[in-house]
Design a protein around this motif. Structure first.
Motif, PDB file in Angstrom:
ATOM      1  N   GLU A  22       0.819  -1.225   0.000  1.00 32.51           N
ATOM      2  CA  GLU A  22       0.000   0.000   0.000  1.00 32.51           C
ATOM      3  C   GLU A  22       0.849   1.269   0.000  1.00 32.51           C
ATOM      4  OE1 GLU A  22      -2.447  -0.290   3.504  1.00 32.51           O
ATOM      5  OE2 GLU A  22      -3.322  -2.189   2.832  1.00 32.51           O
ATOM      6  N   ARG A  23       1.873   1.297   0.845  1.00 32.62           N
ATOM      7  CA  ARG A  23       2.617   2.528   1.099  1.00 32.62           C
ATOM      8  C   ARG A  23       4.061   2.485   0.632  1.00 32.62           C
ATOM      9  NH1 ARG A  23       2.932   4.311   6.481  1.00 32.62           N
ATOM     10  NH2 ARG A  23       2.786   6.381   5.620  1.00 32.62           N
ATOM     11  N   GLY A  24       4.579   1.286   0.393  1.00 35.09           N
ATOM     12  CA  GLY A  24       5.985   1.133   0.070  1.00 35.09           C
ATOM     13  C   GLY A  24       6.779   0.786   1.313  1.00 35.09           C
ATOM     14  N   PHE A  25       7.898   0.130   1.113  1.00 35.91           N
ATOM     15  CA  PHE A  25       8.741  -0.301   2.225  1.00 35.91           C
ATOM     16  C   PHE A  25       9.257   0.884   3.035  1.00 35.91           C
ATOM     17  CE2 PHE A  25      13.072  -1.064   3.777  1.00 35.91           C
ATOM     18  CZ  PHE A  25      12.830  -2.090   4.676  1.00 35.91           C
ATOM     19  N   GLU A  26       9.813   1.855   2.349  1.00 33.35           N
ATOM     20  CA  GLU A  26      10.456   2.973   3.042  1.00 33.35           C
ATOM     21  C   GLU A  26       9.472   3.801   3.858  1.00 33.35           C
ATOM     22  OE1 GLU A  26      12.527   4.995  -0.076  1.00 33.35           O
ATOM     23  OE2 GLU A  26      14.113   3.475  -0.134  1.00 33.35           O
ATOM     24  N   GLN A  27       8.239   3.906   3.416  1.00 31.22           N
ATOM     25  CA  GLN A  27       7.254   4.734   4.110  1.00 31.22           C
ATOM     26  C   GLN A  27       6.548   4.004   5.250  1.00 31.22           C
ATOM     27  OE1 GLN A  27       7.438   4.543   0.674  1.00 31.22           O
ATOM     28  NE2 GLN A  27       8.570   6.462   0.597  1.00 31.22           N
ATOM     29  N   ARG A  52      13.010  -4.909   7.681  1.00 38.02           N
ATOM     30  CA  ARG A  52      13.559  -5.666   6.560  1.00 38.02           C
ATOM     31  C   ARG A  52      13.457  -7.160   6.806  1.00 38.02           C
ATOM     32  NH1 ARG A  52      19.684  -4.750   5.351  1.00 38.02           N
ATOM     33  NH2 ARG A  52      19.492  -5.308   7.512  1.00 38.02           N
ATOM     34  N   GLU A  53      13.754  -7.544   8.047  1.00 39.71           N
ATOM     35  CA  GLU A  53      13.820  -8.962   8.374  1.00 39.71           C
ATOM     36  C   GLU A  53      12.469  -9.674   8.289  1.00 39.71           C
ATOM     37  OE1 GLU A  53      16.564 -10.932   8.579  1.00 39.71           O
ATOM     38  OE2 GLU A  53      17.385  -9.048   7.842  1.00 39.71           O
ATOM     39  N   VAL A  54      11.391  -8.923   8.251  1.00 36.09           N
ATOM     40  CA  VAL A  54      10.084  -9.546   8.031  1.00 36.09           C
ATOM     41  C   VAL A  54      10.114 -10.318   6.717  1.00 36.09           C
ATOM     42  CG1 VAL A  54       7.637  -9.100   7.603  1.00 36.09           C
ATOM     43  CG2 VAL A  54       8.833  -7.799   9.354  1.00 36.09           C
ATOM     44  N   LEU A  55      10.799  -9.774   5.731  1.00 34.25           N
ATOM     45  CA  LEU A  55      10.869 -10.395   4.407  1.00 34.25           C
ATOM     46  C   LEU A  55      11.951 -11.458   4.293  1.00 34.25           C
ATOM     47  CD1 LEU A  55      10.453  -7.121   2.343  1.00 34.25           C
ATOM     48  CD2 LEU A  55       8.707  -8.856   2.788  1.00 34.25           C
ATOM     49  N   PHE A  56      12.896 -11.475   5.222  1.00 33.76           N
ATOM     50  CA  PHE A  56      14.044 -12.372   5.106  1.00 33.76           C
ATOM     51  C   PHE A  56      14.213 -13.323   6.282  1.00 33.76           C
ATOM     52  CE2 PHE A  56      14.921  -8.666   2.500  1.00 33.76           C
ATOM     53  CZ  PHE A  56      15.201  -9.275   1.289  1.00 33.76           C
ATOM     54  N   ALA A  57      13.265 -13.348   7.176  1.00 32.51           N
ATOM     55  CA  ALA A  57      13.387 -14.169   8.380  1.00 32.51           C
ATOM     56  C   ALA A  57      13.494 -15.660   8.069  1.00 32.51           C
ATOM     57  CB  ALA A  57      12.206 -13.909   9.315  1.00 32.51           C
ATOM     58  N   ARG A 104       5.720 -10.772  -1.500  1.00 33.79           N
ATOM     59  CA  ARG A 104       7.051 -10.523  -0.956  1.00 33.79           C
ATOM     60  C   ARG A 104       7.980 -10.046  -2.060  1.00 33.79           C
ATOM     61  NH1 ARG A 104      11.730 -13.221  -1.110  1.00 33.79           N
ATOM     62  NH2 ARG A 104      13.179 -12.957   0.628  1.00 33.79           N
ATOM     63  N   GLN A 105       7.933 -10.723  -3.199  1.00 30.63           N
ATOM     64  CA  GLN A 105       8.823 -10.361  -4.302  1.00 30.63           C
ATOM     65  C   GLN A 105       8.505  -8.973  -4.841  1.00 30.63           C
ATOM     66  OE1 GLN A 105      11.215 -12.419  -4.517  1.00 30.63           O
ATOM     67  NE2 GLN A 105      12.350 -11.467  -6.169  1.00 30.63           N
ATOM     68  N   LYS A 106       7.236  -8.594  -4.872  1.00 30.18           N
ATOM     69  CA  LYS A 106       6.866  -7.236  -5.305  1.00 30.18           C
ATOM     70  C   LYS A 106       7.510  -6.193  -4.397  1.00 30.18           C
ATOM     71  CE  LYS A 106       2.319  -8.213  -7.266  1.00 30.18           C
ATOM     72  NZ  LYS A 106       0.868  -8.023  -7.051  1.00 30.18           N
ATOM     73  N   ALA A 107       7.466  -6.443  -3.106  1.00 28.14           N
ATOM     74  CA  ALA A 107       8.067  -5.505  -2.153  1.00 28.14           C
ATOM     75  C   ALA A 107       9.576  -5.422  -2.356  1.00 28.14           C
ATOM     76  CB  ALA A 107       7.749  -5.927  -0.715  1.00 28.14           C
ATOM     77  N   ILE A 108      10.206  -6.545  -2.606  1.00 27.55           N
ATOM     78  CA  ILE A 108      11.653  -6.572  -2.798  1.00 27.55           C
ATOM     79  C   ILE A 108      12.048  -5.853  -4.086  1.00 27.55           C
ATOM     80  CG2 ILE A 108      13.609  -8.110  -3.288  1.00 27.55           C
ATOM     81  CD1 ILE A 108      12.306 -10.059  -1.231  1.00 27.55           C
ATOM     82  N   ILE A 109      11.350  -6.128  -5.152  1.00 32.07           N
ATOM     83  CA  ILE A 109      11.672  -5.517  -6.443  1.00 32.07           C
ATOM     84  C   ILE A 109      11.523  -3.999  -6.400  1.00 32.07           C
ATOM     85  CG2 ILE A 109      10.844  -5.311  -8.834  1.00 32.07           C
ATOM     86  CD1 ILE A 109      10.312  -8.372  -8.673  1.00 32.07           C
ATOM     87  N   ALA A 110      10.614  -3.509  -5.581  1.00 30.87           N
ATOM     88  CA  ALA A 110      10.340  -2.071  -5.519  1.00 30.87           C
ATOM     89  C   ALA A 110      11.366  -1.284  -4.708  1.00 30.87           C
ATOM     90  CB  ALA A 110       8.942  -1.844  -4.935  1.00 30.87           C
ATOM     91  N   ASN A 111      12.347  -1.952  -4.092  1.00 30.36           N
ATOM     92  CA  ASN A 111      13.272  -1.251  -3.202  1.00 30.36           C
ATOM     93  C   ASN A 111      14.703  -1.753  -3.410  1.00 30.36           C
ATOM     94  OD1 ASN A 111      14.763  -1.222  -0.410  1.00 30.36           O
ATOM     95  ND2 ASN A 111      13.249   0.428  -0.334  1.00 30.36           N
ATOM     96  N   ALA A 112      15.622  -0.854  -3.708  1.00 31.99           N
ATOM     97  CA  ALA A 112      17.021  -1.223  -3.974  1.00 31.99           C
ATOM     98  C   ALA A 112      17.672  -1.906  -2.771  1.00 31.99           C
ATOM     99  CB  ALA A 112      17.819   0.000  -4.381  1.00 31.99           C
ATOM    100  N   GLU A 113      17.410  -1.413  -1.568  1.00 28.34           N
ATOM    101  CA  GLU A 113      17.993  -2.005  -0.361  1.00 28.34           C
ATOM    102  C   GLU A 113      17.542  -3.459  -0.189  1.00 28.34           C
ATOM    103  OE1 GLU A 113      17.673  -1.496   4.503  1.00 28.34           O
ATOM    104  OE2 GLU A 113      16.898   0.092   3.223  1.00 28.34           O
ATOM    105  N   LEU A 114      16.282  -3.720  -0.488  1.00 26.98           N
ATOM    106  CA  LEU A 114      15.761  -5.081  -0.362  1.00 26.98           C
ATOM    107  C   LEU A 114      16.290  -5.986  -1.470  1.00 26.98           C
ATOM    108  CD1 LEU A 114      12.071  -4.284   0.632  1.00 26.98           C
ATOM    109  CD2 LEU A 114      13.968  -4.937   2.134  1.00 26.98           C
ATOM    110  N   ARG A 115      16.450  -5.448  -2.674  1.00 26.64           N
ATOM    111  CA  ARG A 115      17.040  -6.240  -3.762  1.00 26.64           C
ATOM    112  C   ARG A 115      18.466  -6.645  -3.394  1.00 26.64           C
ATOM    113  NH1 ARG A 115      14.673  -2.163  -6.918  1.00 26.64           N
ATOM    114  NH2 ARG A 115      16.720  -1.297  -7.409  1.00 26.64           N
ATOM    115  N   GLU A 116      19.206  -5.714  -2.800  1.00 26.00           N
ATOM    116  CA  GLU A 116      20.564  -6.014  -2.361  1.00 26.00           C
ATOM    117  C   GLU A 116      20.556  -7.111  -1.292  1.00 26.00           C
ATOM    118  OE1 GLU A 116      24.469  -3.793  -0.434  1.00 26.00           O
ATOM    119  OE2 GLU A 116      22.634  -2.656  -0.741  1.00 26.00           O
TER     120      GLU A 116
END
Length: 188
Positions: A22-27, A52-57, A104-116
């Motif tokens: 809805e809002r993006g990871f950073e927001q 961040r760890e919610v996506l990578f736990a 999860r993948q949509k959230a990751i693709i939308a953010n450079a820090e998460l892609r890294e």
């Protein structure tokens, strides 16, 4: 907060994915995730070090599943066959989480820090697989090449799987990717 409800971790994961969408990871803040899940920030931090760890736990569990399956493969199994067995087991573990994996993948693709962070997770997985193969007696560079190939097969198949509308299961796509890899290696 209301009365205790089960599955705090799952509710936090779901709330985070909804808010990231809805809002993006950073927001999105930890406080908002906890509030959406009907929990406190303190509860959030019992399960996750940061948002961040919610996506990578699950990365450590995924790595352990890969490694234990490769380690437990028959001694006669070729290195790529041992990795293929691990891919099959992992595919089964993911099959019921198609919708979650897609979000999860949509959230990751939308953010450079998460892609890294995702790339770091895959590199760690490759290193762990190479270690497991070396423990099976596979010499270098074959252990590292096989591990990298296995992770590449997983990544390609996973990306195809989350793009599809559940037409084919993940294992089917992994098998196709393995067949393509074997054809490339055979020079076809």
């Amino acid at each position: 907060m209301g009365r205790w409800e089960p599955n705090s971790r799952g509710r936090l994961e779901q709330a985070a994915l909804e808010l990231y969408g809805e809002r993006g990871f950073e927001q999105t803040t930890v406080a908002e995730i906890a509030r959406r899940a009907g929990l406190t920030e303190r509860t959030f931090f019992r399960y996750f070090a940061d948002k961040r760890e919610v996506l990578f736990a699950g990365a450590a569990s995924l790595e352990a599943l890969f490694v234990s399956t490769v380690s437990g493969a028959p001694e006669s199994a070729a290195p790529l066959d041992a990795v293929a067995q691990a891919l099959e087991v992992v595919a089964g573990a993911f099959q019921e989480r198609h919708a979650y994996a897609r979000e999860r993948q949509k959230a990751i693709i939308a953010n450079a820090e998460l892609r890294e962070r995702e790339l770091i997770k895959l590199a760690s997985l490759s290193a762990a697989l190479a270690d497991a193969l070396r423990l099976r007696g596979v010499a270098e560079p074959a252990a590292s090449l096989t591990a990298e190939a296995g992770v590449a097969v997983f990544k390609v198949a996973f990306e195809r799987w989350i793009e599809e509308e559940n037409e084919r299961d993940l294992w089917h796509l992994i098998q196709e990717s393995l067949d393509e890899l074997r054809a490339v290696m055979a020079g076809n």
